[in-house]
Write a protein that holds these residues in place. Structure first.
Motif, PDB file in Angstrom:
ATOM      1  N   HIS A  31       0.819  -1.203   0.000  1.00 36.74           N
ATOM      2  CA  HIS A  31       0.000   0.000   0.000  1.00 36.74           C
ATOM      3  C   HIS A  31       0.859   1.261   0.000  1.00 36.74           C
ATOM      4  O   HIS A  31       0.510   2.267  -0.644  1.00 36.74           O
ATOM      5  CB  HIS A  31      -0.918   0.010   1.228  1.00 36.74           C
ATOM      6  CG  HIS A  31      -1.894  -1.119   1.256  1.00 36.74           C
ATOM      7  ND1 HIS A  31      -2.502  -1.559   2.410  1.00 36.74           N
ATOM      8  CD2 HIS A  31      -2.363  -1.918   0.267  1.00 36.74           C
ATOM      9  CE1 HIS A  31      -3.304  -2.575   2.129  1.00 36.74           C
ATOM     10  NE2 HIS A  31      -3.231  -2.808   0.834  1.00 36.74           N
ATOM     11  N   THR A  32       1.967   1.209   0.715  1.00 33.49           N
ATOM     12  CA  THR A  32       2.885   2.351   0.766  1.00 33.49           C
ATOM     13  C   THR A  32       3.489   2.633  -0.604  1.00 33.49           C
ATOM     14  O   THR A  32       3.537   3.784  -1.061  1.00 33.49           O
ATOM     15  CB  THR A  32       4.003   2.070   1.785  1.00 33.49           C
ATOM     16  OG1 THR A  32       3.435   2.011   3.091  1.00 33.49           O
ATOM     17  CG2 THR A  32       5.063   3.158   1.759  1.00 33.49           C
ATOM     18  N   ILE A  33       3.960   1.585  -1.254  1.00 36.17           N
ATOM     19  CA  ILE A  33       4.571   1.748  -2.578  1.00 36.17           C
ATOM     20  C   ILE A  33       3.539   2.284  -3.569  1.00 36.17           C
ATOM     21  O   ILE A  33       3.841   3.157  -4.386  1.00 36.17           O
ATOM     22  CB  ILE A  33       5.165   0.416  -3.054  1.00 36.17           C
ATOM     23  CG1 ILE A  33       6.347   0.016  -2.159  1.00 36.17           C
ATOM     24  CG2 ILE A  33       5.614   0.503  -4.507  1.00 36.17           C
ATOM     25  CD1 ILE A  33       6.825  -1.405  -2.369  1.00 36.17           C
ATOM     26  N   ALA A  34       2.304   1.786  -3.480  1.00 35.21           N
ATOM     27  CA  ALA A  34       1.248   2.269  -4.375  1.00 35.21           C
ATOM     28  C   ALA A  34       0.983   3.754  -4.151  1.00 35.21           C
ATOM     29  O   ALA A  34       0.846   4.533  -5.110  1.00 35.21           O
ATOM     30  CB  ALA A  34      -0.033   1.460  -4.165  1.00 35.21           C
ATOM     31  N   ALA A  35       0.902   4.166  -2.890  1.00 33.64           N
ATOM     32  CA  ALA A  35       0.641   5.579  -2.587  1.00 33.64           C
ATOM     33  C   ALA A  35       1.820   6.453  -3.004  1.00 33.64           C
ATOM     34  O   ALA A  35       1.636   7.551  -3.555  1.00 33.64           O
ATOM     35  CB  ALA A  35       0.357   5.741  -1.096  1.00 33.64           C
ATOM     36  N   LEU A  36       3.031   5.999  -2.719  1.00 32.06           N
ATOM     37  CA  LEU A  36       4.222   6.757  -3.103  1.00 32.06           C
ATOM     38  C   LEU A  36       4.275   6.946  -4.621  1.00 32.06           C
ATOM     39  O   LEU A  36       4.589   8.037  -5.120  1.00 32.06           O
ATOM     40  CB  LEU A  36       5.478   6.031  -2.629  1.00 32.06           C
ATOM     41  CG  LEU A  36       6.811   6.702  -2.978  1.00 32.06           C
ATOM     42  CD1 LEU A  36       7.005   7.969  -2.164  1.00 32.06           C
ATOM     43  CD2 LEU A  36       7.983   5.736  -2.759  1.00 32.06           C
ATOM     44  N   THR A  37       3.959   5.894  -5.349  1.00 29.36           N
ATOM     45  CA  THR A  37       3.991   5.973  -6.810  1.00 29.36           C
ATOM     46  C   THR A  37       2.969   6.965  -7.332  1.00 29.36           C
ATOM     47  O   THR A  37       3.286   7.846  -8.147  1.00 29.36           O
ATOM     48  CB  THR A  37       3.722   4.584  -7.417  1.00 29.36           C
ATOM     49  OG1 THR A  37       4.720   3.666  -6.952  1.00 29.36           O
ATOM     50  CG2 THR A  37       3.742   4.638  -8.929  1.00 29.36           C
ATOM     51  N   GLU A  38       1.735   6.832  -6.872  1.00 29.42           N
ATOM     52  CA  GLU A  38       0.643   7.631  -7.415  1.00 29.42           C
ATOM     53  C   GLU A  38       0.727   9.089  -6.986  1.00 29.42           C
ATOM     54  O   GLU A  38       0.460  10.001  -7.786  1.00 29.42           O
ATOM     55  CB  GLU A  38      -0.698   7.042  -6.978  1.00 29.42           C
ATOM     56  CG  GLU A  38      -1.895   7.591  -7.721  1.00 29.42           C
ATOM     57  CD  GLU A  38      -1.844   7.343  -9.215  1.00 29.42           C
ATOM     58  OE1 GLU A  38      -2.294   8.233  -9.976  1.00 29.42           O
ATOM     59  OE2 GLU A  38      -1.347   6.275  -9.645  1.00 29.42           O
ATOM     60  N   ARG A  39       1.129   9.326  -5.743  1.00 31.18           N
ATOM     61  CA  ARG A  39       1.055  10.683  -5.207  1.00 31.18           C
ATOM     62  C   ARG A  39       2.414  11.368  -5.110  1.00 31.18           C
ATOM     63  O   ARG A  39       2.509  12.490  -4.613  1.00 31.18           O
ATOM     64  CB  ARG A  39       0.363  10.680  -3.847  1.00 31.18           C
ATOM     65  CG  ARG A  39      -1.041  10.065  -3.905  1.00 31.18           C
ATOM     66  CD  ARG A  39      -1.843  10.332  -2.648  1.00 31.18           C
ATOM     67  NE  ARG A  39      -2.102  11.748  -2.448  1.00 31.18           N
ATOM     68  CZ  ARG A  39      -3.042  12.437  -3.098  1.00 31.18           C
ATOM     69  NH1 ARG A  39      -3.789  11.858  -4.019  1.00 31.18           N
ATOM     70  NH2 ARG A  39      -3.222  13.724  -2.839  1.00 31.18           N
ATOM     71  N   CYS A  40       3.452  10.682  -5.583  1.00 33.23           N
ATOM     72  CA  CYS A  40       4.780  11.296  -5.543  1.00 33.23           C
ATOM     73  C   CYS A  40       5.556  11.017  -6.833  1.00 33.23           C
ATOM     74  O   CYS A  40       5.800  11.919  -7.618  1.00 33.23           O
ATOM     75  CB  CYS A  40       5.560  10.799  -4.326  1.00 33.23           C
ATOM     76  SG  CYS A  40       7.222  11.518  -4.181  1.00 33.23           S
ATOM     77  N   LEU A  41       5.927   9.765  -7.072  1.00 36.49           N
ATOM     78  CA  LEU A  41       6.848   9.457  -8.168  1.00 36.49           C
ATOM     79  C   LEU A  41       6.340   9.929  -9.519  1.00 36.49           C
ATOM     80  O   LEU A  41       7.084  10.513 -10.312  1.00 36.49           O
ATOM     81  CB  LEU A  41       7.117   7.946  -8.218  1.00 36.49           C
ATOM     82  CG  LEU A  41       7.764   7.319  -6.980  1.00 36.49           C
ATOM     83  CD1 LEU A  41       7.994   5.835  -7.207  1.00 36.49           C
ATOM     84  CD2 LEU A  41       9.060   8.033  -6.624  1.00 36.49           C
ATOM     85  N   LYS A  42       5.072   9.679  -9.809  1.00 38.67           N
ATOM     86  CA  LYS A  42       4.531  10.032 -11.123  1.00 38.67           C
ATOM     87  C   LYS A  42       4.500  11.538 -11.368  1.00 38.67           C
ATOM     88  O   LYS A  42       4.507  11.977 -12.525  1.00 38.67           O
ATOM     89  CB  LYS A  42       3.121   9.458 -11.290  1.00 38.67           C
ATOM     90  CG  LYS A  42       3.078   7.944 -11.438  1.00 38.67           C
ATOM     91  CD  LYS A  42       1.653   7.454 -11.679  1.00 38.67           C
ATOM     92  CE  LYS A  42       1.610   5.958 -11.898  1.00 38.67           C
ATOM     93  NZ  LYS A  42       0.221   5.466 -12.164  1.00 38.67           N
ATOM     94  N   GLY A  43       4.464  12.316 -10.290  1.00 35.92           N
ATOM     95  CA  GLY A  43       4.339  13.763 -10.454  1.00 35.92           C
ATOM     96  C   GLY A  43       5.625  14.537 -10.260  1.00 35.92           C
ATOM     97  O   GLY A  43       5.607  15.774 -10.232  1.00 35.92           O
ATOM     98  N   ILE A  44       6.758  13.864 -10.133  1.00 31.96           N
ATOM     99  CA  ILE A  44       8.027  14.562  -9.919  1.00 31.96           C
ATOM    100  C   ILE A  44       8.419  15.340 -11.170  1.00 31.96           C
ATOM    101  O   ILE A  44       8.331  14.841 -12.297  1.00 31.96           O
ATOM    102  CB  ILE A  44       9.141  13.566  -9.557  1.00 31.96           C
ATOM    103  CG1 ILE A  44       8.858  12.941  -8.182  1.00 31.96           C
ATOM    104  CG2 ILE A  44      10.511  14.245  -9.541  1.00 31.96           C
ATOM    105  CD1 ILE A  44       9.820  11.830  -7.805  1.00 31.96           C
ATOM    106  N   THR A  45       8.855  16.571 -10.981  1.00 33.25           N
ATOM    107  CA  THR A  45       9.391  17.374 -12.075  1.00 33.25           C
ATOM    108  C   THR A  45      10.835  17.739 -11.767  1.00 33.25           C
ATOM    109  O   THR A  45      11.261  17.735 -10.603  1.00 33.25           O
ATOM    110  CB  THR A  45       8.567  18.656 -12.285  1.00 33.25           C
ATOM    111  OG1 THR A  45       8.512  19.389 -11.050  1.00 33.25           O
ATOM    112  CG2 THR A  45       7.152  18.313 -12.733  1.00 33.25           C
ATOM    113  N   ALA A  46      11.592  18.035 -12.815  1.00 36.70           N
ATOM    114  CA  ALA A  46      13.008  18.353 -12.661  1.00 36.70           C
ATOM    115  C   ALA A  46      13.228  19.857 -12.677  1.00 36.70           C
ATOM    116  O   ALA A  46      12.555  20.593 -13.407  1.00 36.70           O
ATOM    117  CB  ALA A  46      13.808  17.705 -13.776  1.00 36.70           C
TER     118      ALA A  46
END
Length: 479
Positions: free
Chosen positions: A383-398
């Motif tokens: 569940h943690t990995i799913a939340a991290l992916t959806e609400r953090c990793l996918k939206g990272i900008t450089a």
């Protein structure tokens, strides 16, 4: 509150005497004794673990009915009751605390009693009439806590991995691979010992994380293979006492069909009952992943630090206000949450390792702890990995300009000069640059150590940050 009348209760008996059971309860006297004995944590069995136990009971009812070990109408009623539970009914009837009688007998009897009493109702009878459908003689025919619970931990672990964990980890890997492509041309300063190091590609930072998680996925899948070998049919001590000769092979086949995952009978049923090694192995693989996830989450926080006084090479998606007193503040909460869950998983792993040592002779009595901690670890990590992916990793900008500024200004670029001007000259240039504020390029040209053309080739950041040939495999595959 007025005292309940006798009509609110039914009387049940066991080898220790009589107790009054709430009339609407599907659990029975052995469950009630456990409720009274273990008011410890308020934690109840995980739904996945309940499902695993109920699936086993369904498989055994089907098998024992088919083999003529229990009457077919009773077997059918048990199966119907099991299906109701698997569809979400009667879930509030599984009430024994996680910390309970050794080996899991209390929870096991809770399952047996709920199935027996619901089967009685489905047959048009009343709860508690165990002379017709018995928790022990029918629901539990040919079984023991000692072979059922180790099997339930295996099945629960497999179900948790399939439903909660593997999809989440695979999605995280895909998200990191996407960022590796998106950021492939952005050069940033590398850092070792928290000090400047030679430049790297921002995309390859994310690509490295994707590879790390891919390696962990493979390790966990390999560890989980041991969960598919079950000792159901070993009965009390692994000898198969009171089981039909065909039971152990048939029940493994039926259970495998129910969970749609491959299961096979153990080669030695006493070994399957006594050793907790498969659970320790899976837990250890989860701990190993947790350690790297902590490192990744800390890296994300460092790279996003600021916005004015930190690195700020990337921007994590703001998902909630970060302070009760400082307006406009946003914190890397998804990464912080990830670390906390990983700490918990590592703590569970230590508990599982200790519990696995806690068996004596023919049985490990610490299985309830292992069951909860292992399945909970899998689920909260997924569940943690799913939340991290959806609400953090996918939206990272450089922050490309910030990355380039750090890369150009890093004293570590002097490393590329070593083959051309020597280590001592390079060290002197780096020291003078730090003291005077002059750039490395300026000092090298002033001292006539290299021509401008040579220097441009040597300090080509794109070239310097390219991966060696063998390490480009993942990048080529993604592009």
């Amino acid at each position: 509150m007025s005292e309940p009348t006798n009509r609110d209760y039914r009387t049940e008996r066991d080898s220790m005497g009589e107790l009054q059971i709430p009339a609407d309860a599907y659990y029975g006297i052995q469950t009630l004794r456990a409720i009274e004995n273990f008011p410890i944590s308020g934690l109840k069995p995980l739904p996945t673990y309940v499902d695993a136990c109920v699936l086993i009971k369904k498989a055994t009812a089907l098998t024992n009915g088919e083999l003529g070990c229990i009457p077919s109408e009773i077997a059918e009623a048990i199966v119907r009751a099991a299906d109701e539970i698997l569809q979400g009914q009667w879930r509030d009837q599984f009430v024994v605390d996680v910390y309970q009688a050794g080996a899991g007998t209390s929870h096991h009897m809770n399952v047996n009693e709920v199935l027996a009493n619901r089967a009685l109702e489905l047959l048009g009878d009343r709860k508690g009439n165990y002379s017709r459908v018995s928790p022990n003689d029918h629901v539990n025919f040919g079984q023991s806590t000692n072979d059922t619970i180790p099997t339930a931990i295996r099945v629960g672990g497999l179900l948790a991995l399939e439903h909660h964990f593997y999809p989440a980890l695979s999605e995280a890997i895909a998200a990191l691979d996407d960022k590796a492509i998106e950021f492939k041309d952005i050069v940033k300063s590398g850092r070792t010992h928290m000090q400047d190091a030679v430049p790297v590609r921002l995309g390859e930072t994310f690509g490295a994380w994707a590879q790390i998680l891919t390696d962990h996925l493979i390790r966990i899948e390999n560890a989980a293979k041991d969960l598919t070998v079950i000792g159901l049919g070993g009965s009390a001590t692994g000898t198969g006492l009171n089981t039909h000769p065909q039971y152990y092979t048939r029940v493994a086949q039926v259970l495998s069909e129910l969970i749609q995952l491959p299961l096979e009978p153990a080669l030695h049923y006493m070994a399957a009952m006594q050793s907790m090694a498969p659970f320790v192995s899976v837990s250890g693989a989860l701990r190993n992943l947790a350690q790297d996830l902590i490192k990744i989450s800390h890296d994300l926080r460092l790279m996003d630090s600021g916005p004015k006084t930190g690195l700020k090479e990337i921007q994590l998606p703001p998902v909630q206000p970060g302070s009760s007193i400082m307006p406009g503040k946003y914190n890397p909460v998804m990464a912080e949450m990830t670390s906390m869950v990983c700490f918990q998983v590592m703590g569970y792993d230590s508990a599982i390792a200790l519990a696995a040592q806690g068996g004596q002779l023919e049985l490990n009595v610490m299985m309830p702890l292992i069951a909860y901690d292992l399945i909970h670890s899998i689920e909260i990590l997924g569940h943690t990995i799913a939340a991290l992916t959806e609400r953090c990793l996918k939206g990272i900008t450089a922050k490309g300009d910030r990355c380039a500024e750090y890369a150009e200004g890093s004293l570590a670029l002097v490393t590329a000069l070593n083959p051309h001007i020597g280590y001592l000259n390079a060290a002197a240039i780096a020291k003078e640059s730090l003291e005077t504020g002059k750039s490395l390029r300026q000092l090298v040209l002033e001292k006539g150590l290299m021509s401008e053309e040579q220097l441009a080739q040597v300090l080509d950041l794109q070239k310097m940050s390219a991966l060696p040939g063998s390490a480009q495999a993942r990048s080529r595959e993604l592009s």
